[in-house]
Design a protein around this motif. Sequence first.
Motif, PDB file in Angstrom:
ATOM      1  N   ASP A 130      83.135   6.873  58.598  1.00 41.71           N
ATOM      2  CA  ASP A 130      81.983   6.045  58.898  1.00 41.71           C
ATOM      3  C   ASP A 130      81.392   5.482  57.606  1.00 41.71           C
ATOM      4  N   ASP A 132      78.153   5.050  57.136  1.00 42.36           N
ATOM      5  CA  ASP A 132      76.725   5.344  57.032  1.00 42.36           C
ATOM      6  C   ASP A 132      76.459   6.618  56.253  1.00 42.36           C
ATOM      7  N   GLN A 134      77.432   9.555  56.783  1.00 44.43           N
ATOM      8  CA  GLN A 134      77.416  10.840  57.508  1.00 44.43           C
ATOM      9  C   GLN A 134      78.689  11.622  57.183  1.00 44.43           C
ATOM     10  N   ARG A 246      72.396  10.166  58.624  1.00 43.86           N
ATOM     11  CA  ARG A 246      72.604   8.761  58.380  1.00 43.86           C
ATOM     12  C   ARG A 246      71.785   8.339  57.171  1.00 43.86           C
TER      13      ARG A 246
HETATM   14 MN    MN Z   1      76.767   7.524  62.185  1.00 44.45          MN
END
Ligand code: MN
Length: 783
Positions: A130, A132, A134, A246
Amino acid sequence: MLRELNGDPEEVNAGSWATSAAAPAHALNGTRGRPALSIVLPTKDEAENVEALVARLETALPDIPGRRYQVIFVDDSDDDTPKVVEAARERSRHEIVLIHRPRERRGDGLGGAVVEGFRAATAPWVCVMDADLQHPPELIPTLLREGEQSGVDMVVASRYNEGRSETEGLSAIRSLVSKGLTAAAKLVMPAGVRNVADPLSGFFMVRRDALKLDTLRPKGFKILLEILARTPGLKVREVPFEFGRRHAGQSKAGAKEAMRYLSQLWQLRFGDTSRRFGKFGLVGALGFLVNMGLLALLTDVGGIYYLLSAIIATQGSTLFNLVLTEAWVFRGREGKRRPSVRAVLFFGMNNLALALRAPMLFALTTGIGINYLVSNFIALASLTILRFGVADGWIWAEAGDEEKKGCWYDVHGIVSVQSDVRLPELERFRVDPLETAPTVRVHVGSVAAAERTAPAPGATRARYVEKLGRFGFGTQIDIGPDSIEVVASRLLRHSPHVLYTNIVEPILRWTFADKGYALVHAACVAVGEDSFLVTARTDTGKTTTILKTLDSQPTWSFVSDDLTLLTPDGRVLTYPKPLTISRHTLHAVKRPNLTWKERFCLVFQSRLHSKGGREFGLMLAQKGFPAATMNSIVQLLVPPPKYHVERLVTGVSVQPTSRLAGMMVIQREGTAGQVVLEPKEALEIILENCDDAYGFPPYHRIETFLQTRRGENVAGKERAIIASALADLPAWLLKSPTRDWFKRLPDAVETALSRRVAASAPHVRRSTMPATPVPVNATLRPE
Ligand code: MN
Ligand code: GDD
């Protein structure tokens, strides 16, 4: 300095635009060809996260000379994400590729974006994560190391591993939902998915070549699940990680993704089945028309009594159905049954279904009172479902991996075996299918058919078939210059112990001899690095002695119970078959780990597979009865009680390789005592015991054949190997009418070891033969 990755439509979807700051890949940073790793980052409105992400990637990826990384953004954003990516690229030392998908190409969502990233990736390994934050970029080097060093195809960063149920980055409710979804996947999906702790993770790395991109039907978030389900045989390893928070922005997961996920699960699990059912139903409907046509034709034109012509018409339409079912409904499926068997079963099923229809109709209409037309529909529909279930799950049942590729065994890297049937005795040598051709290939099938094929060039052939033809025991063996082809009759599929003991093992013995190793009929225990052979005539009590010895000497370890593999320079390689035990043996050990059911069966198994049982069989063989066939049938009905040593002695360890330090012969006859054996005597005794191990047919009929390799007699070779291995070693004859040899073994071992220490510090052996290489990694399967 932007470069258009001008769209090879294969690589980049037409209509999307892709850019890369990298100079042509081969010239990047003044270095060298292919990147080591491509990192695929799907993004949707992540403008606030890209900069921080690229910065973390800068520090997380180690600078190793000659290693390059490729970062691929596959973007479905409407915000400034593309601009931010291009800005970030200026500061990055990695190649950054940006694929921006226009709105109309975003239908397949996150998963589709990832697949597009796969297509653009040029490195052998591709990491998906991802954007973001994470997923910590710092984990990438670990994933890459695992992947490159462990020989797997995929490394999954799992959120649930090692008790780390705390999924930091998910709210309590989402965490619960996430767990529920994971559980659902595990419930309905096959083992490839079930065995992965976190099949819904969005963080994983995969070998590009292991993927079959054209089989993937991405649909939203769960791309890993899609890959796992559509790529059978993928070797997966997992690494735990903590799912972070996030960095900025918000998650795109929601109700829509949940629905997509459920439909993806349905597709993966039942998609093919429902398609097959549709075809099956269609074939059934066509068959119904054929049936009507035939019935009319036979009755009206042929003038046949209508009930009789109904029966004939059913056979005709069944034949029609069979052909279409075979060629269309189950096309491409490798069934485990032969076509002729499938045909018989299909005819049987259809006639049975026909016979069931009338009583069903009666029960529904007269019994429950449903309108007869509705009843007829219900009966037909439920019979179709039933017939489909039987056809799909049984008649055309798919062959398992074992049936397709066979079972493979690798005995210390010296001899390999590929067998259609599992050979339980070789279980500890079981490996994944090897790349190279096996030394011995065991095929179960018609010996008569095999007889009609010519042996391979340079191969010699022997055959042993007992009366009863195809229903009895039969085998054909072709010994070629570098491989051995064995065909065993079908009966032996169900009697694998007989297949192994009476065919495979003798072949292995002489193949080992040919290759410079001796498979001798002796048990073996190890004391540290030193090991001692224990040999005896059959039925003396070798197994019991070994078990009692291991029980009473917790520091000693197990090498072999029945056969031991020797090299001329006195190395010992374990040959850990399961031990054949009797009730008597079981009483001898302290804490056997058998279930009550196993103990109960042992009562009967013991009777049959006892000394008496064997003698009776041998007597029949001498009288000319088909003894091998009878033996196979007996062992099919009552398999012999065989258990691995770990089940019988708690905490015992198995010593893969060791150095031969002495030999004990145990004997019941004579007065109790201990006699030192001359090397010559010791050799004769062990050779005699070796021959004594193979009494049952067909051994004596094929003995000379097995011993002959390329015109040379390997019996002499085996003898020389054993003589060389035993040279200079102490040997004793232990006599005990009360069979308490296990009490005498420690003394003999002590003497042997102390004598050797006295003789010379470094253990120098006078070997009469050149050294045989011992494979270093004697890999054995744990239980
Ligand atoms: Mn996420
Ligand atoms: N290209 C593209 N297209 N990217 C998308 C899309 C899309 O339609 N939807 C989401 N993404 C990107 C996001 O920009 C982000 O980088 C990444 O995919 C994950 O999306 P999030 O919206 O942050 O998902 P999440 O954190 O709720 O879900 C994560 O955890 C799930 C497990 O619960 C993801 O890793 C999922 O893949 C994972 O299944």
